[in-house]
Design a protein around this motif. Structure first.
Motif, mmCIF file in Angstrom:
data_model
loop_
_atom_site.group_PDB
_atom_site.id
_atom_site.type_symbol
_atom_site.label_atom_id
_atom_site.label_comp_id
_atom_site.label_asym_id
_atom_site.label_seq_id
_atom_site.Cartn_x
_atom_site.Cartn_y
_atom_site.Cartn_z
ATOM 1 N N VAL A 1 35.522 29.958 10.599
ATOM 2 C CA VAL A 1 34.406 30.580 11.331
ATOM 3 C C VAL A 1 33.228 29.607 11.408
ATOM 4 C CG1 VAL A 1 32.806 32.529 11.428
ATOM 5 C CG2 VAL A 1 35.133 32.866 10.617
ATOM 6 N N MET B 1 34.039 27.059 13.945
ATOM 7 C CA MET B 1 33.937 27.619 15.284
ATOM 8 C C MET B 1 32.478 27.623 15.752
ATOM 9 S SD MET B 1 35.184 31.312 16.489
ATOM 10 C CE MET B 1 33.995 32.362 17.148
ATOM 11 N N MET B 2 31.580 28.080 14.877
ATOM 12 C CA MET B 2 30.162 28.140 15.267
ATOM 13 C C MET B 2 29.623 26.728 15.527
ATOM 14 S SD MET B 2 28.546 31.243 12.995
ATOM 15 C CE MET B 2 28.907 30.568 11.396
ATOM 16 N N GLU C 1 31.222 25.331 18.845
ATOM 17 C CA GLU C 1 30.656 25.966 20.037
ATOM 18 C C GLU C 1 29.297 25.360 20.359
ATOM 19 O OE1 GLU C 1 30.706 30.189 19.201
ATOM 20 O OE2 GLU C 1 32.575 30.428 20.341
ATOM 21 N N GLY D 1 32.380 28.283 24.625
ATOM 22 C CA GLY D 1 32.655 29.508 23.886
ATOM 23 C C GLY D 1 34.139 29.539 23.560
ATOM 24 N N LEU D 2 34.461 29.750 22.302
ATOM 25 C CA LEU D 2 35.874 29.802 21.917
ATOM 26 C C LEU D 2 36.292 31.254 21.734
ATOM 27 C CD1 LEU D 2 35.935 26.957 19.225
ATOM 28 C CD2 LEU D 2 36.655 26.807 21.610
ATOM 29 N N SER D 3 37.490 31.566 22.164
ATOM 30 C CA SER D 3 37.993 32.923 21.935
ATOM 31 C C SER D 3 38.516 33.002 20.503
ATOM 32 C CB SER D 3 39.135 33.220 22.909
ATOM 33 O OG SER D 3 40.255 32.446 22.546
ATOM 34 N N PRO D 4 38.640 34.217 19.973
ATOM 35 C CA PRO D 4 39.202 34.344 18.623
ATOM 36 C C PRO D 4 40.585 33.687 18.527
ATOM 37 C CG PRO D 4 38.191 36.402 19.285
ATOM 38 C CD PRO D 4 38.129 35.495 20.479
ATOM 39 N N ALA E 1 40.005 30.099 18.191
ATOM 40 C CA ALA E 1 39.468 29.827 16.852
ATOM 41 C C ALA E 1 40.608 29.744 15.836
ATOM 42 C CB ALA E 1 38.477 30.909 16.449
ATOM 43 N N LYS F 1 31.722 38.949 19.184
ATOM 44 C CA LYS F 1 32.962 38.252 18.831
ATOM 45 C C LYS F 1 32.964 37.857 17.349
ATOM 46 C CE LYS F 1 33.280 33.932 19.875
ATOM 47 N NZ LYS F 1 33.141 32.794 20.793
ATOM 48 N N MET G 1 35.572 39.258 14.604
ATOM 49 C CA MET G 1 36.438 38.272 13.956
ATOM 50 C C MET G 1 36.169 38.135 12.473
ATOM 51 S SD MET G 1 36.614 34.787 16.075
ATOM 52 C CE MET G 1 37.195 33.893 14.653
ATOM 53 N N ALA H 1 25.413 32.746 15.607
ATOM 54 C CA ALA H 1 25.124 31.555 14.791
ATOM 55 C C ALA H 1 23.676 31.121 14.973
ATOM 56 C CB ALA H 1 26.070 30.418 15.181
#
Lengths: 80, 600
Positions: free
Chosen positions: A42, A45-46, A49, A55-58, A61, B202, B206, B213
């Motif tokens: 996570v 991912m942040m 991005e 923007g990444l989808s789950p 990710a 999201k 998740m 963020a």
């Protein structure tokens, strides 16, 4: 010349996981980095991005498991 | 609150790691019990708290296990001693569908569900309170973007927003009833950022992330501010420049009529800034002036400019001269009897600010923006003014210092000091601590640096426990004189060492009543308390710090004799036999007794 994508990915991985940049290679993956866990994914991912302004989808990710995979996800993303 | 992304997410991680590796000052240890994945905040908390100068080392309870952690005495939460515990439960995590169900549930049942949530937080807080002396911080409840209410929600007296506000109000009342427990204004933070900007659905779906963020930094900053306000001694005095700070223009060049101050631009900017400072003055912050100006001109402006909000009487100390600002700040610190580290310097000139930082690094310096329209915002964002609760003494402090200026004139004019002190017609009231005095006693224990013999920073809960213990006493003294009430100014704690001897664990006094024999009176009272409990000797300890040199000789001066100290070498131990007539109450201070172990 802009910095190659792979180097930028290595930098983000190095910062987020706390690894010296020279130890982060294309092959570095969650299999051999102990703290590359779900929380780190996570965090990655942040950070990704933000760094790449995407923007990444789950689902995407879920693929953030190695420098190589991250680079692939981003190449596809940025080519769109 | 600004939500500016000062750093990227990767930079927060990097910097946090550097900070953690660097060691240095002991961080504030906090435990976080959250209904979301609070661990994602870790690097942000580490970095933002270091930026504020109050480093935090956070520990995170496993996700969602707040009750288990608190209720199980063997849980990891109780293995460590934390300075603060943040209980961060969110509506959107714990009763996620309530707002969708609200229309069909109706107001009573919705309110009952919200109330259940509040009760859950309070039950956790009470259980924690019973187990720890740590300060408790409880999040209140907010709308997330997913809960954005309908347009007419506010129009309906039973609207969800109103019910939520009522829940938060009750939470504040509950928290205020529990000792050293405070509300963390999560709702205020979300509102300031904008509910629609706050969350990233999201990330919640998740990973149960608290926000997007981009808002992690703002949340961590708000937490760091709250923690710092609760555990760090605060600023006591604001030292202000005048030209282009309190008014626009330069008084010496533009004259009284030429400076910009009034109800139109640009004068309204400065008038508003003065009003904000007056608000701080009324909350107990002292104001002082250090300006490169002619004193007569400055006083003329303070007295006669029709638009001044701040007047001469609002300033505890005024230095208008051509000396350096650090030199003046030292003089102000001396005049007010407070340390330079309790002072905040406000000056529009970056060169002056740089000089202050270079010469007196312990002084806090407000980074005043170049644009004067943002002055008020700069004050509001300054964490040094955050205080958990306003006490009566805070509200009256400015007034007391004004009286104290009159008093010093009085003392200067008197023939002999003895006579001058008599003319003050001092009247003291003494007693033992109770519910009405705990908070003020705790505040003095936290704040007093100079007139403090042992500098033991007991927590509120400790004060409470000591006051009820059979082998300890917590005592106070209030003072009044012809110029007004001084409030509760002395605190003493006694502990029984053995059948014969009691020890003065803490002895401290507010510096504003220094030089008036009040300490002798209060020591006399402590001796009485010890004797009444059967003591034959009273033992005093002086523990030197960087600040308490002025009271190094207090015990010998009061007649105690030095005895060898077995413990730490820097500690000095003194004793006195509690015979009749020992430590007499000074004649020049009147005394009013409180009948029982109660309160004023």
């Amino acid at each position: 010349m802009p910095e190659p994508l792979e180097l930028r990915v290595r930098r983000v991985v190095s910062s987020v996981l706390g690894l010296p940049i020279e130890q982060v290679t294309l092959k570095t993956s969650s299999d051999d980095v102990e703290n590359w866990d779900s929380l780190s994914i996570v965090n990655l991912m942040m950070a990704i991005e933000e760094e790449f302004q995407v923007g990444l989808s789950p689902e995407e990710a879920g693929d953030l498991l190695s420098v190589e995979l991250i680079s692939q996800v981003l190449q596809e993303k940025l080519a769109q | 609150m600004t939500a500016t992304a000062k750093r990227t997410s990767a930079e927060y991680h990097q910097r946090a790691r550097e900070l953690e590796a660097s060691g240095g000052e002991k961080p504030v240890k906090i435990a976080i019990l959250a209904s979301f994945t609070a661990e994602l905040l870790k690097p942000y908390i580490v970095v933002e708290s270091a930026d504020l100068g109050c480093r935090i080392a956070p520990w995170f309870a496993p996700f969602g296990q707040f009750e288990q952690m608190i209720l199980n005495p063997a849980s990891p939460l109780w293995k460590e001693e934390y300075d603060l515990i943040w209980i961060a439960l969110r509506l959107e995590d714990l009763d996620r569908h309530l707002h969708h169900e609200h229309p069909s549930l109706g107001p009573e049942r919705t309110a009952a569900r919200l109330d259940a949530l509040r009760s859950r937080v309070m039950a956790a807080a009470k259980a924690a309170r019973a187990n720890t002396r740590a300060t408790l911080l409880l999040s209140n409840f907010a709308f997330s973007s997913l809960y954005a209410p309908g347009l007419f929600d506010a129009s309906d007296p039973d609207g969800f927003g109103h019910l939520l506000a009522a829940t938060n109000w009750q939470l504040a009342k509950d928290a205020a009833a529990l000792s050293d427990t405070h509300v963390f204004d999560y709702q205020g933070l979300v509102n300031a950022t904008g509910a629609s900007q706050w969350a990233d659905p999201k990330l919640w779906y998740m990973a149960r992330a608290v926000s997007s963020a981009a808002n992690h930094g703002a949340l961590a900053q708000a937490l760091a501010r709250a923690v710092s306000a609760l555990v760090r001694p605060t600023v006591k005095c604001i030292v202000l420049d005048l030209d282009n700070t309190l008014w626009g223009g330069v008084l010496g060049d533009d004259g009284l009529e030429g400076i910009k101050l009034g109800d139109d631009y640009p004068g309204n900017v400065f008038k508003e800034f003065q009003a904000a400072l007056l608000g701080l003055h009324q909350r107990g912050f002292l104001l002082a002036i250090s300006t490169k100006n002619d004193e007569a001109t400055v006083l003329e402006a303070l007295r006669f400019h029709p638009e001044m909000v701040l007047r001469e009487k609002h300033f505890a100390s005024i230095f208008a001269n051509w000396d350096s600002k650090p030199a003046n700040l030292r003089r102000i610190a001396e005049a007010l009897n407070i340390g330079p580290d309790a002072m905040l310097f406000v000056d529009d000139n970056p060169v002056e600010r740089a000089q202050m930082r270079a010469e007196l690094p312990m002084v806090q310096v407000l980074e005043l923006p170049a644009d004067s329209a943002s002055y008020v915002a700069a004050l509001q964002e300054c964490s040094l003014f955050d205080r958990p609760r306003l006490l009566l003494e805070d509200r009256r402090r400015g007034e007391m210092y004004e009286h104290s200026r009159q008093r010093s004139k009085h003392l200067e004019s008197g023939a002999s000091l003895e006579q001058a002190l008599k003319d003050l017609r001092m009247m003291a009231q003494v007693g033992e601590a109770g519910p009405q005095t705990f908070e003020r006693i705790h505040q003095l224990i936290q704040k007093t640096n100079q007139f403090n013999l042992t500098t033991r920073r007991h927590r509120l809960e400790e004060v409470r426990n000591l006051s009820q213990a059979p082998d300890a006493k917590v005592a106070w003294l209030r003072l009044q004189d012809r110029y007004g009430a001084q409030g509760l100014v002395c605190v003493g704690i006694l502990r029984k060492l053995d059948a014969d001897c009691w020890e003065v664990d803490s002895f401290l006094m507010s510096c504003r009543v220094g030089g008036r024999r009040v300490e002798a009176a209060f020591m006399g009272y402590l001796a009485e308390l010890a004797r009444a409990s059967g003591a034959r000797r009273l033992r005093g300890v002086f523990r030197p710090t960087a600040k308490n040199e002025p009271v190094r000789r207090l015990y010998p001066e009061l007649g105690f004799r030095s005895v060898p100290s077995s413990s730490k070498d820097s500690e000095q131990v003194f004793e006195i036999e509690l015979e009749d007539g020992v430590l007499p109450w000074p004649d020049l201070i009147g005394r009013e007794e409180k009948p029982k172990r109660g309160d004023a």
